[in-house]
Design a protein around this motif. Structure first.
Motif, PDB file in Angstrom:
ATOM      1  N   ARG A 157       0.827  -1.215   0.000  1.00  0.00           N
ATOM      2  CA  ARG A 157       0.000   0.000   0.000  1.00  0.00           C
ATOM      3  C   ARG A 157       0.859   1.261   0.000  1.00  0.00           C
ATOM      4  N   ASN A 158       1.970   1.217  -0.715  1.00  0.00           N
ATOM      5  CA  ASN A 158       2.909   2.338  -0.760  1.00  0.00           C
ATOM      6  C   ASN A 158       2.937   2.888  -2.182  1.00  0.00           C
ATOM      7  N   PRO A 159       2.109   3.903  -2.488  1.00  0.00           N
ATOM      8  CA  PRO A 159       2.015   4.383  -3.875  1.00  0.00           C
ATOM      9  C   PRO A 159       3.317   4.992  -4.386  1.00  0.00           C
ATOM     10  N   SER A 160       4.087   5.617  -3.508  1.00  0.00           N
ATOM     11  CA  SER A 160       5.366   6.182  -3.937  1.00  0.00           C
ATOM     12  C   SER A 160       6.319   5.074  -4.372  1.00  0.00           C
ATOM     13  N   LEU A 161       6.363   3.994  -3.595  1.00  0.00           N
ATOM     14  CA  LEU A 161       7.211   2.862  -3.973  1.00  0.00           C
ATOM     15  C   LEU A 161       6.717   2.234  -5.269  1.00  0.00           C
ATOM     16  N   GLU A 162       5.407   2.134  -5.442  1.00  0.00           N
ATOM     17  CA  GLU A 162       4.896   1.552  -6.678  1.00  0.00           C
ATOM     18  C   GLU A 162       5.349   2.355  -7.891  1.00  0.00           C
ATOM     19  N   ARG A 163       5.347   3.674  -7.788  1.00  0.00           N
ATOM     20  CA  ARG A 163       5.814   4.499  -8.912  1.00  0.00           C
ATOM     21  C   ARG A 163       7.281   4.220  -9.210  1.00  0.00           C
ATOM     22  N   ARG A 164       8.091   4.072  -8.161  1.00  0.00           N
ATOM     23  CA  ARG A 164       9.515   3.800  -8.382  1.00  0.00           C
ATOM     24  C   ARG A 164       9.723   2.408  -8.981  1.00  0.00           C
ATOM     25  N   LEU A 165       8.906   1.443  -8.551  1.00  0.00           N
ATOM     26  CA  LEU A 165       9.020   0.093  -9.121  1.00  0.00           C
ATOM     27  C   LEU A 165       8.597   0.090 -10.588  1.00  0.00           C
ATOM     28  N   ARG A 166       7.563   0.837 -10.937  1.00  0.00           N
ATOM     29  CA  ARG A 166       7.143   0.918 -12.340  1.00  0.00           C
ATOM     30  C   ARG A 166       8.252   1.531 -13.190  1.00  0.00           C
ATOM     31  N   ALA A 167       8.936   2.522 -12.647  1.00  0.00           N
ATOM     32  CA  ALA A 167      10.050   3.128 -13.382  1.00  0.00           C
ATOM     33  C   ALA A 167      11.187   2.134 -13.561  1.00  0.00           C
ATOM     34  N   ALA A 168      11.470   1.341 -12.511  1.00  0.00           N
ATOM     35  CA  ALA A 168      12.517   0.321 -12.630  1.00  0.00           C
ATOM     36  C   ALA A 168      12.122  -0.732 -13.653  1.00  0.00           C
ATOM     37  N   GLU A 169      10.848  -1.068 -13.724  1.00  0.00           N
ATOM     38  CA  GLU A 169      10.349  -2.046 -14.691  1.00  0.00           C
ATOM     39  C   GLU A 169      10.557  -1.561 -16.119  1.00  0.00           C
ATOM     40  N   GLU A 170      10.394  -0.263 -16.347  1.00  0.00           N
ATOM     41  CA  GLU A 170      10.609   0.288 -17.688  1.00  0.00           C
ATOM     42  C   GLU A 170      12.067   0.196 -18.107  1.00  0.00           C
ATOM     43  N   ARG A 171      12.978   0.348 -17.139  1.00  0.00           N
ATOM     44  CA  ARG A 171      14.403   0.314 -17.461  1.00  0.00           C
ATOM     45  C   ARG A 171      14.948  -1.115 -17.552  1.00  0.00           C
ATOM     46  N   GLN A 172      14.377  -2.039 -16.762  1.00  0.00           N
ATOM     47  CA  GLN A 172      14.915  -3.383 -16.666  1.00  0.00           C
ATOM     48  C   GLN A 172      13.761  -4.377 -16.847  1.00  0.00           C
ATOM     49  N   PRO A 173      13.686  -5.066 -17.988  1.00  0.00           N
ATOM     50  CA  PRO A 173      12.529  -5.925 -18.270  1.00  0.00           C
ATOM     51  C   PRO A 173      12.397  -7.125 -17.344  1.00  0.00           C
ATOM     52  N   ARG A 174      13.447  -7.474 -16.597  1.00  0.00           N
ATOM     53  CA  ARG A 174      13.306  -8.596 -15.661  1.00  0.00           C
ATOM     54  C   ARG A 174      12.669  -8.184 -14.337  1.00  0.00           C
ATOM     55  N   VAL A 175      12.391  -6.884 -14.169  1.00  0.00           N
ATOM     56  CA  VAL A 175      11.619  -6.419 -13.009  1.00  0.00           C
ATOM     57  C   VAL A 175      10.140  -6.447 -13.376  1.00  0.00           C
ATOM     58  N   HIS A 176       9.332  -7.089 -12.539  1.00  0.00           N
ATOM     59  CA  HIS A 176       7.881  -7.160 -12.725  1.00  0.00           C
ATOM     60  C   HIS A 176       7.262  -6.455 -11.518  1.00  0.00           C
ATOM     61  N   ALA A 177       6.699  -5.284 -11.725  1.00  0.00           N
ATOM     62  CA  ALA A 177       6.238  -4.435 -10.624  1.00  0.00           C
ATOM     63  C   ALA A 177       4.765  -4.673 -10.314  1.00  0.00           C
ATOM     64  N   PHE A 178       4.445  -4.633  -9.011  1.00  0.00           N
ATOM     65  CA  PHE A 178       3.071  -4.786  -8.542  1.00  0.00           C
ATOM     66  C   PHE A 178       2.822  -3.778  -7.425  1.00  0.00           C
ATOM     67  N   GLY A 179       1.609  -3.275  -7.366  1.00  0.00           N
ATOM     68  CA  GLY A 179       1.208  -2.447  -6.236  1.00  0.00           C
ATOM     69  C   GLY A 179       0.540  -3.321  -5.192  1.00  0.00           C
TER      70      GLY A 179
END
Length: 364
Positions: free
Chosen positions: A235-257
């Protein structure tokens, strides 16, 4: 029809998981159940303030450690004053709930409510009160005179309860799991639904509903080393935004909120990187090795040490490069077999035995 009132707390998700497990078991026996949030009972202003203070204490290194080990653990005057203030605010609301529902059983899975419930037992001779805590060392505010039975998930925790009440009645029960963890998907099925290749190493990275620690940088660091990373922000929306950004840069990251797919994510993973908490029981139920983040202060330190003692777990600091190195090493180590005690029957049998002990059910 017997009635139960369950008092949870909205700080983190673990309390709600316990309350839900108790409610499910009671309803299966024909009980009527009501679950309430102790933080909401404090009132919107006080509840928000209490959560904000708790979060702030965790944000400052060592502050919650100091409060937990110097105040809550010994039951210092400061801790008792805090409990008294909360009890004063809760008493009227708890009395209204007891008068309205007339419960045969109250189950407190949040320390803040326990003293208020016990203070209001006069004139309710048929009511029983359980306190249920999955921490390995319940602190002083969990253990109040008047509680009929303390439910804990280890003998170590039972000893911690008896520190404050040497005659305290305790029952050691298996950690309850959310229903989907009793029948998780297979690894191949889970990976197919997530886009993770069959033979690739895969790590589930999460740290409670608050998403504590530098998870975005950690997800990128692990993925850069080769594994796929299923990274959950909670339930951390700020972290979710950072994970989505990491997912865009690195395809092996799969981000979830916030997601209800944790059983599938865990089934797909080879390793679970997480803070100490109920996720550890879920990982053991599925037979997944643990790498524990040393991020939760206070009771989290005790819980972490206990998980290490249970085996098939390692510990790391919260620095991304160190987490990545430890994760790669942990992926080479053998995974445990699924926990034999992680079955709905084991939990249900233990909880029903607790009801029998206080005269609310008859032995089968």
């Amino acid at each position: 029809m017997p009635t139960a009132l369950l008092i949870s707390g909205s700080i983190g998700q673990g309390h709600d998981v316990m309350a839900e497990a108790c409610a499910d078991t009671l309803r299966a026996r024909g009980w009527t159940t009501t679950t309430v949030d102790a933080m909401a009972l404090l009132g919107s202003t006080a509840g928000r303030a209490g959560e904000a203070v708790f979060r702030r204490m965790h944000d400052l290194p060592g502050l919650y450690d100091a409060f937990h080990f110097a105040a809550l653990r010994p039951g210092s005057r400061l801790a008792l004053l805090a409990d008294s203030a909360a009890r004063t605010r809760l008493t009227r609301q708890v009395r209204l709930l007891l008068d309205r529902h007339r419960p045969d059983l109250v189950v407190s899975v949040f320390a803040t409510a326990t003293s208020a419930v016990n203070d209001l037992r006069a004139g309710r001779p048929g009511m029983r009160h359980f306190v249920f805590c999955t921490d390995v060392t319940p602190h002083r505010l969990w253990v109040q005179d008047g509680t009929d039975l303390f439910l804990v998930t280890s003998e170590v925790a039972a000893c911690a309860v008896r520190r404050y009440r040497p005659d305290a009645p305790t029952a050691v029960v298996p950690p309850p799991l959310r229903k989907p963890f009793y029948r998780p998907p297979g690894r191949a099925e889970a990976r197919a639904g997530l886009g993770v290749p069959d033979g690739a190493p895969c790590v589930l990275l999460m740290s409670g509903s608050w998403g504590l620690g530098p998870l975005a940088r950690t997800a990128a660091a692990i993925a850069d080393a080769g594994p796929h990373v299923l990274a959950v922000a909670g339930r951390n929306p700020s972290l979710e935004r950072r994970l989505r950004a990491a997912e865009e840069r690195q395809p092996r990251v799969h981000a979830f909120g916030w997601t209800d797919r944790i059983p599938a994510l865990m089934a797909a993973a080879d390793l679970v990187v997480t803070s100490s908490g109920d996720t550890c029981s879920e990982a053991r139920a599925l037979g997944r090795r643990l790498l524990l983040l040393d991020t939760v202060q206070g009771h989290g330190r005790d819980n972490l040490q206990h998980e290490l003692e249970l085996g098939h777990a390692d510990v790391t600091s919260a620095r991304p490069d160190e987490i990545a190195r430890n994760a790669i090493a942990a992926l080479r180590r053998p995974a445990p077999a699924p926990s034999a005690s992680a079955t709905p029957d084991a939990w249900r049998t233990a909880f029903e035995a607790a009801l029998v002990r206080v005269g609310l059910a008859t032995a089968a």
